[in-house]
Design an enzyme around this catalytic site. Structure first.
Site, PDB file in Angstrom:
ATOM      1  N   HIS A  14      -5.115  -2.709   2.968  1.00 22.71           N
ATOM      2  CA  HIS A  14      -4.990  -1.446   3.694  1.00 22.71           C
ATOM      3  C   HIS A  14      -4.004  -0.567   2.944  1.00 22.71           C
ATOM      4  CE1 HIS A  14      -1.158  -2.195   6.318  1.00 22.71           C
ATOM      5  NE2 HIS A  14      -1.083  -2.876   5.206  1.00 22.71           N
ATOM      6  N   CYS A  23       3.994   1.168   1.065  1.00 19.84           N
ATOM      7  CA  CYS A  23       2.756   0.944   1.830  1.00 19.84           C
ATOM      8  C   CYS A  23       1.763   2.097   1.713  1.00 19.84           C
ATOM      9  CB  CYS A  23       3.074   0.657   3.293  1.00 19.84           C
ATOM     10  SG  CYS A  23       3.934  -0.918   3.497  1.00 19.84           S
ATOM     11  N   HIS A  27      -2.707  -2.257  -0.711  1.00 19.81           N
ATOM     12  CA  HIS A  27      -2.136  -3.593  -0.887  1.00 19.81           C
ATOM     13  C   HIS A  27      -2.762  -4.519   0.146  1.00 19.81           C
ATOM     14  CE1 HIS A  27       0.264  -1.675   2.249  1.00 19.81           C
ATOM     15  NE2 HIS A  27       0.590  -2.892   2.680  1.00 19.81           N
ATOM     16  N   HIS A  29      -2.907  -8.286   2.575  1.00 17.15           N
ATOM     17  CA  HIS A  29      -2.158  -9.248   3.382  1.00 17.15           C
ATOM     18  C   HIS A  29      -3.092 -10.385   3.786  1.00 17.15           C
ATOM     19  CE1 HIS A  29       1.246  -6.545   4.068  1.00 17.15           C
ATOM     20  NE2 HIS A  29       0.377  -5.580   4.368  1.00 17.15           N
ATOM     21  N   HIS A  67     -11.763  -9.728   3.893  1.00 12.36           N
ATOM     22  CA  HIS A  67     -12.059  -9.279   2.532  1.00 12.36           C
ATOM     23  C   HIS A  67     -12.623  -7.856   2.505  1.00 12.36           C
ATOM     24  CE1 HIS A  67     -11.262 -13.442   1.581  1.00 12.36           C
ATOM     25  NE2 HIS A  67     -11.072 -13.033   0.332  1.00 12.36           N
ATOM     26  N   GLU A 123       1.660  -9.638   9.640  1.00  8.86           N
ATOM     27  CA  GLU A 123       1.314  -8.998   8.384  1.00  8.86           C
ATOM     28  C   GLU A 123       1.781  -9.881   7.221  1.00  8.86           C
ATOM     29  OE1 GLU A 123       1.477  -4.450   7.981  1.00  8.86           O
ATOM     30  OE2 GLU A 123       3.213  -5.163   6.861  1.00  8.86           O
TER      31      GLU A 123
END
Length: 133
Positions: A14, A23, A27, A29, A67, A123
């Site tokens: 996201h 952010c 990137h 998670h 994914h 997260e």
């Protein structure tokens, strides 16, 4: 009060448009979602609910994001979206900023057919958002 908790996870990327920190960039998670259900009394089976039932629905919700690149609707230029789609990237569009806080509420509301007490979305292993009424 009886409370049971189950969890599922998914890997997704996201970004936070116009965020003044790291952010802002795309990137990823390993998101972990924990759902707690509550009941005043147990059913005839001696359970709040069969874990298999809630796990199935939670896993299905998580799989919709797995994914993918989670994108807030309207946060990218149409030509950027078109280029990502042309490259066959899996995209998940949401009508909210894709933060752990908003995702915790999303999962809470999506599972309302159950007696949801709370949802935690991790997260990272040390950072989570919690949502409950």
């Amino acid at each position: 009060m009886y409370v049971i908790t189950t969890e599922a996870s998914f890997d997704a990327a996201h970004f936070l448009k116009d965020y003044p920190g790291k952010c802002h960039n795309i990137h990823g998670h390993r998101w972990k979602v924990q759902v707690s259900l509550q009941a005043e009394t147990l059913g005839a089976e001696g359970m709040v609910i069969d874990f298999g039932i809630i796990k199935k629905d939670l896993k299905a919700l998580c799989e919709t994001f797995d994914h993918t690149l989670i994108i807030e609707e309207g946060s990218l230029k149409p030509q950027t979206v078109a280029a990502l789609q042309e490259e066959d990237f899996a995209l998940s569009f949401v009508p909210f900023r894709p933060t752990a806080e908003h995702l915790s509420r999303y999962f809470f509301e999506a599972l309302q057919k159950y007696s949801v007490l709370s949802v935690d979305v991790y997260e990272t292993p040390g950072n989570k958002a919690h949502y409950e009424l």
